[in-house]
Write an enzyme that holds these catalytic residues in place. Structure first.
Site, PDB file in Angstrom:
ATOM      1  N   GLU A 226      17.588  -1.538   0.452  1.00 60.94           N
ATOM      2  CA  GLU A 226      17.991  -2.216  -0.788  1.00 60.94           C
ATOM      3  C   GLU A 226      18.223  -1.097  -1.794  1.00 60.94           C
ATOM      4  O   GLU A 226      17.292  -0.362  -2.117  1.00 60.94           O
ATOM      5  CB  GLU A 226      16.867  -3.168  -1.202  1.00 60.94           C
ATOM      6  CG  GLU A 226      17.305  -4.161  -2.233  1.00 60.94           C
ATOM      7  CD  GLU A 226      16.832  -3.781  -3.602  1.00 60.94           C
ATOM      8  OE1 GLU A 226      17.579  -3.015  -4.260  1.00 60.94           O
ATOM      9  OE2 GLU A 226      15.757  -4.214  -4.002  1.00 60.94           O
ATOM     10  N   CYS A 263      16.009  -3.127 -10.081  1.00 57.00           N
ATOM     11  CA  CYS A 263      17.285  -3.227  -9.360  1.00 57.00           C
ATOM     12  C   CYS A 263      18.075  -4.439  -9.846  1.00 57.00           C
ATOM     13  O   CYS A 263      19.262  -4.551  -9.576  1.00 57.00           O
ATOM     14  CB  CYS A 263      17.052  -3.287  -7.865  1.00 57.00           C
ATOM     15  SG  CYS A 263      15.688  -4.345  -7.418  1.00 57.00           S
TER      16      CYS A 263
END
Ligand code: NAP
Length: 488
Positions: A226, A263
């Protein structure tokens, strides 16, 4: 490869041979025990993490709570059994022209998993975070590569996991803490033949390096990296009203929260040129200007990259500053910049994630222009729209594009505060992740670490318990195409 890494991978495999045979209940008990032991660490854990990460007490206390709830939720999910995807197609011996045999299927763990702790979530995405919890839930052993920016915190959490393993009567090698802090250790772990999968949260460069290491292996393995996202928000309000002002204030909070080190931080704001966007930009600028220095960043490397990256963005032709929270170029300042859709479309440097409290407003000529520029974006974890609730036609138009770019689409909300639940998708098309078919948050994250195994013509006693006729686990199973918890 260092002896330590090799020994760890050998031990992890040996431990897996026993751990893969544990019952779903034993795995739930382990996850619950880990949560309990983490809580038992008390204030020392929070104080240590505060010193190492510069994150405030309230944030870390909340993150610890989330991490422990996540462990318990994944444990419960394992005994609920949905993840196992147990399917049974019973035999039809007299079927014409050919008899049908008994065929059954259930998910099984894939083997030892390497998990890289993330710097920005010392608990929730690190040592006992989502990747570890989901891998242990699935029946995989874990080799945890500690993040060097919070090594002591990681050691404390690792000690809690070890205590839980001992108290549950399981091998201590089910979880191994790796403290070597150079890239060769990460490479050796990913390339060890005993390792069967990788979980990572961090930079694009790091995530892609792990994919490359995995591709050099004789046996390919899945790497779930990720790697971040700029999380565009589309401001499509026709009128600047109180509700839009509230959303803009929420947006300012989401951009600066945790010094922008999420994120899911909004790095990009699209809007239609005109008074509504002007007022929204002014309000956002006002909110950001009031913040001042937001806080210290996680580690000097991240602080340095933030300053370099926003300076590069601001140096591009056609980019102007709307607001900054302080005048000096400090790490941890909030920054809002603005450009036109034409400049943005032409300059790929403006499409890169700037990890920190920075966001770029892109002024578009009209909705068609906005959606065309949006389509130039790379894959994202999330995309959001701010719009009047009743304007369904425009919502449908935008959403039709957004679902092909993002793992999660949000109407009138912000993506920070990722809920841990069955429906969550924390993933998205490349480059936000290396495999957009999976999520790294929520119960379905367990599916990254299992594979389906088919059992044909088995005596009931030899089948895995999940597939036995009596359904001793009382889980939902797809029996001849119909979901059921009944015995056969
Ligand atoms: P990072 O540099 O990606 O490092 C994370 C982990 O991956 C570390 O343990 C590191 O190993 C390992 N690693 C990185 N590159 C590697 C390579 N080439 N070979 C082997 N191992 C490698 O992340 P970070 O230190 O947390 O922060 C740096 C930048 O990452 C930030 O500025 C930000 O842009 C981005 N970031 C993104 C997210 C996100 O949510 N997607 C989260 C955090 C950071 P070592 O321990 O050996 O150093």
């Amino acid at each position: 490869m260092s002896n330590l890494i090799n020994e760890a991978c050998v031990k992890s495999h040996q431990a897996w041979v026993g751990y893969r045979e544990t019952t779903y209940k034993q795995r739930e008990n382990l996850l619950v025990a880990i949560a309990r032991e983490i809580e038992a660490l008390g204030d020392v854990l929070i104080q240590t993490a505060m010193e190492e990460t510069n994150l405030p007490q309230a944030r870390l206390t909340g993150e610890r709570g989330r991490t422990c709830n996540q462990l318990r939720a994944y444990g419960k999910h394992i005994t609920d059994g949905y993840w196992a995807n147990a399917c049974i197609d019973t035999a039809i011996p007299d079927r014409q022209p050919l008899p049908k045999v008994d065929i059954r299927k259930v998910n099984q763990p894939i083997g030892p998993i390497v998990v890289f702790g993330a710097s920005n979530f010392p608990f929730a995405y690190s040592t006992a975070g989502g990747d570890t919890a989901s891998a242990l839930a699935a029946g995989c052993t874990v080799l945890l590569k500690a993040h060097p920016a919070h090594l002591e915190t990681s050691r404390l959490v690792a000690s809690a996991i070890t205590k839980a393993l001992v108290s549950e009567g399981l091998s201590e090698d089910i979880f191994i803490h790796i403290e070597e802090t150079d890239f060769s250790a990460g490479k050796a772990l990913v390339q060890h033949p005993n390792v069967k999968g990788v979980g990572f949260t961090g930079s694009f460069g790091g995530g892609m390096a792990l994919i490359k290491y995995a591709q050099e292996r004789a046996e390919p393995i899945p790497v779930f990296s990720e790697m971040g996202s700029i999380n565009p928000v589309l401001i499509l309000h026709e009128n600047y009203d109180e509700s839009l002002e509230q959303k803009i204030n929420q947006l300012a909070g989401a951009i600066t929260l945790g010094v922008g080190q999420f994120c899911t931080n909004h790095g990009l704001i699209f809007g239609l040129k005109g008074p509504v966007l002007d007022k929204a930009a002014h309000q956002l600028g006002t909110a950001i200007s009031k913040v001042g220095i937001i806080g210290k960043m996680l580690h000097p490397g991240i602080a340095k990259s933030y300053v370099q990256n926003y300076q590069t963005a601001l140096d591009q032709n056609g980019v102007e500053v709307v607001a900054r929270s302080v005048e000096a170029d400090e790490p941890g300042i909030g920054l809002i910049a603005k450009t036109s859709s034409a400049t943005f479309a032409e300059n790929k440097k403006l499409h890169q994630e700037i990890f920190g409290p920075y966001s770029l407003i892109v002024e578009c000529d009209d909705l068609e222009d906005l959606l065309a520029v949006y389509e130039h974006l790379e894959g994202q974890l999330t995309s959001s729209i701010f719009i009047e609730p009743e304007r369904h036609d425009v919502q449908k138009l935008a959403v039709a594009k957004m679902i092909h770019k993002s793992g999660r689409v949000i109407i009138n909300g912000v993506p920070t505060g990722v809920e841990v639940c069955h429906s969550m998708v924390h993933g998205g098309p490349f480059p936000s992740t290396t495999d957009g078919r999976f999520t790294s948050v929520g119960q379905d994250s367990i599916l990254r670490w299992v594979r389906p195994v088919c059992y044909q013509s088995f005596p009931d006693e030899v089948l895995p318990v999940a597939l036995q006729n009596d359904n001793p686990l009382n889980i939902a199973r797809l029996v001849n195409g119909v979901w059921s918890t009944a015995a056969i």
